[in-house]
Scaffold this motif. Sequence first.
Motif, PDB file in Angstrom:
ATOM      1  N   ILE A  23     -11.451-115.560  59.559  1.00 12.31           N
ATOM      2  CA  ILE A  23     -10.505-115.605  60.523  1.00 12.31           C
ATOM      3  C   ILE A  23      -9.317-114.442  60.169  1.00 12.31           C
ATOM      4  CG2 ILE A  23      -8.419-116.823  61.481  1.00 12.31           C
ATOM      5  CD1 ILE A  23     -10.261-119.427  60.965  1.00 12.31           C
ATOM      6  N   ALA A  24      -8.969-114.153  58.936  1.00 13.17           N
ATOM      7  CA  ALA A  24      -8.076-113.205  58.771  1.00 13.17           C
ATOM      8  C   ALA A  24      -8.606-111.739  58.910  1.00 13.17           C
ATOM      9  CB  ALA A  24      -7.553-113.496  57.203  1.00 13.17           C
ATOM     10  N   LEU A  25      -9.802-111.688  58.427  1.00 15.75           N
ATOM     11  CA  LEU A  25     -10.283-110.187  58.580  1.00 15.75           C
ATOM     12  C   LEU A  25     -10.748-109.901  60.017  1.00 15.75           C
ATOM     13  CD1 LEU A  25     -12.049-107.903  57.575  1.00 15.75           C
ATOM     14  CD2 LEU A  25     -14.114-109.159  57.673  1.00 15.75           C
ATOM     15  N   ALA A  26     -10.990-111.011  60.987  1.00 17.49           N
ATOM     16  CA  ALA A  26     -11.119-110.490  62.697  1.00 17.49           C
ATOM     17  C   ALA A  26      -9.680-110.424  62.999  1.00 17.49           C
ATOM     18  CB  ALA A  26     -11.719-111.857  62.857  1.00 17.49           C
ATOM     19  N   LYS A  27      -8.726-110.935  62.521  1.00 10.34           N
ATOM     20  CA  LYS A  27      -7.379-110.697  63.075  1.00 10.34           C
ATOM     21  C   LYS A  27      -6.919-109.223  62.524  1.00 10.34           C
ATOM     22  CE  LYS A  27      -5.413-115.433  63.293  1.00 10.34           C
ATOM     23  NZ  LYS A  27      -4.401-116.226  62.688  1.00 10.34           N
ATOM     24  N   ARG A  28      -7.209-108.906  61.381  1.00  5.72           N
ATOM     25  CA  ARG A  28      -6.765-107.431  60.925  1.00  5.72           C
ATOM     26  C   ARG A  28      -7.517-106.460  61.626  1.00  5.72           C
ATOM     27  NH1 ARG A  28      -7.132-109.703  55.734  1.00  5.72           N
ATOM     28  NH2 ARG A  28      -8.994-108.587  55.337  1.00  5.72           N
ATOM     29  N   LEU A  29      -8.704-106.738  61.978  1.00  7.34           N
ATOM     30  CA  LEU A  29      -9.572-105.713  62.697  1.00  7.34           C
ATOM     31  C   LEU A  29      -9.454-105.680  64.170  1.00  7.34           C
ATOM     32  CD1 LEU A  29     -12.922-105.966  60.665  1.00  7.34           C
ATOM     33  CD2 LEU A  29     -11.187-104.428  60.557  1.00  7.34           C
ATOM     34  N   ASP A  30      -8.557-106.794  64.747  1.00  2.00           N
ATOM     35  CA  ASP A  30      -8.572-107.014  66.096  1.00  2.00           C
ATOM     36  C   ASP A  30     -10.032-107.416  66.663  1.00  2.00           C
ATOM     37  OD1 ASP A  30      -7.473-107.617  68.393  1.00  2.00           O
ATOM     38  OD2 ASP A  30      -7.331-105.715  69.310  1.00  2.00           O
ATOM     39  N   ALA A  31     -10.837-108.057  65.988  1.00  9.06           N
ATOM     40  CA  ALA A  31     -12.298-108.155  66.159  1.00  9.06           C
ATOM     41  C   ALA A  31     -12.470-109.627  66.880  1.00  9.06           C
ATOM     42  CB  ALA A  31     -13.114-108.021  64.940  1.00  9.06           C
ATOM     43  N   ARG A  32     -13.601-109.618  67.640  1.00 10.50           N
ATOM     44  CA  ARG A  32     -14.057-110.871  68.154  1.00 10.50           C
ATOM     45  C   ARG A  32     -14.823-111.883  66.790  1.00 10.50           C
ATOM     46  NH1 ARG A  32     -18.928-111.424  72.412  1.00 10.50           N
ATOM     47  NH2 ARG A  32     -19.820-110.194  70.645  1.00 10.50           N
ATOM     48  N   LEU A  33     -14.524-113.054  66.911  1.00  8.80           N
ATOM     49  CA  LEU A  33     -15.187-113.879  65.850  1.00  8.80           C
ATOM     50  C   LEU A  33     -16.085-114.917  66.416  1.00  8.80           C
ATOM     51  CD1 LEU A  33     -14.945-114.748  62.661  1.00  8.80           C
ATOM     52  CD2 LEU A  33     -13.394-116.322  63.452  1.00  8.80           C
ATOM     53  N   THR A  34     -17.420-115.019  65.757  1.00 10.82           N
ATOM     54  CA  THR A  34     -18.154-115.941  66.157  1.00 10.82           C
ATOM     55  C   THR A  34     -18.722-116.803  65.076  1.00 10.82           C
ATOM     56  OG1 THR A  34     -19.158-114.653  67.823  1.00 10.82           O
ATOM     57  CG2 THR A  34     -20.673-116.132  67.193  1.00 10.82           C
ATOM     58  N   VAL A  35     -18.560-118.218  65.212  1.00 13.72           N
ATOM     59  CA  VAL A  35     -18.813-119.242  64.151  1.00 13.72           C
ATOM     60  C   VAL A  35     -20.058-119.569  64.445  1.00 13.72           C
ATOM     61  CG1 VAL A  35     -17.898-121.131  62.800  1.00 13.72           C
ATOM     62  CG2 VAL A  35     -16.107-119.515  63.811  1.00 13.72           C
ATOM     63  N   PHE A  36     -21.107-119.674  63.262  1.00 15.99           N
ATOM     64  CA  PHE A  36     -22.432-120.236  63.555  1.00 15.99           C
ATOM     65  C   PHE A  36     -22.386-121.467  62.532  1.00 15.99           C
ATOM     66  CE2 PHE A  36     -26.643-120.746  61.727  1.00 15.99           C
ATOM     67  CZ  PHE A  36     -27.446-120.715  63.061  1.00 15.99           C
ATOM     68  N   TYR A  37     -22.514-122.629  63.124  1.00 23.98           N
ATOM     69  CA  TYR A  37     -22.573-123.474  62.336  1.00 23.98           C
ATOM     70  C   TYR A  37     -24.043-124.081  61.981  1.00 23.98           C
ATOM     71  CZ  TYR A  37     -21.888-128.527  60.341  1.00 23.98           C
ATOM     72  OH  TYR A  37     -21.679-129.574  59.548  1.00 23.98           O
ATOM     73  N   ALA A  38     -24.601-123.861  60.503  1.00 20.60           N
ATOM     74  CA  ALA A  38     -25.834-124.081  60.359  1.00 20.60           C
ATOM     75  C   ALA A  38     -26.204-125.472  59.459  1.00 20.60           C
ATOM     76  CB  ALA A  38     -26.031-123.118  59.058  1.00 20.60           C
ATOM     77  N   LEU A  39     -27.072-126.220  60.036  1.00 24.87           N
ATOM     78  CA  LEU A  39     -27.503-127.535  59.411  1.00 24.87           C
ATOM     79  C   LEU A  39     -28.435-127.220  58.459  1.00 24.87           C
ATOM     80  CD1 LEU A  39     -27.160-130.044  62.479  1.00 24.87           C
ATOM     81  CD2 LEU A  39     -25.728-129.733  60.582  1.00 24.87           C
ATOM     82  N   PRO A  40     -28.906-128.295  57.547  1.00 28.41           N
ATOM     83  CA  PRO A  40     -29.918-127.866  56.834  1.00 28.41           C
ATOM     84  C   PRO A  40     -31.187-128.498  57.486  1.00 28.41           C
ATOM     85  CG  PRO A  40     -28.456-129.648  55.757  1.00 28.41           C
ATOM     86  CD  PRO A  40     -27.826-129.046  56.976  1.00 28.41           C
ATOM     87  N   THR A  41     -32.355-127.899  57.012  1.00 30.06           N
ATOM     88  CA  THR A  41     -33.623-128.371  58.023  1.00 30.06           C
ATOM     89  C   THR A  41     -33.881-129.836  57.098  1.00 30.06           C
ATOM     90  OG1 THR A  41     -35.007-127.331  56.156  1.00 30.06           O
ATOM     91  CG2 THR A  41     -34.521-126.016  58.123  1.00 30.06           C
TER      92      THR A  41
END
Length: 57
Positions: A23-41
């Motif tokens: 989140i901090a990096l995306a703010k500094r870069l003014d970039a879009r952030l996509t969060v991918f939630y991974a579940l164990p198989t």
Amino acid sequence: MYNHVLIPVDGSELSEGALQAAIALAKRLDARLTVFYALPTASRRPTPRCHHSTAAS
């Protein structure tokens, strides 16, 4: 530099810290952030322990 940050999370404490950093990096870069939630198989999930009692007949 970068205009899109993808961060995978799994609900662990470690991934929560990684998410905060992303989140901090995306703010500094003014970039879009996509969060991918991974579940164990299913094969990697802990197997529930079953306790069977046998009735004497």
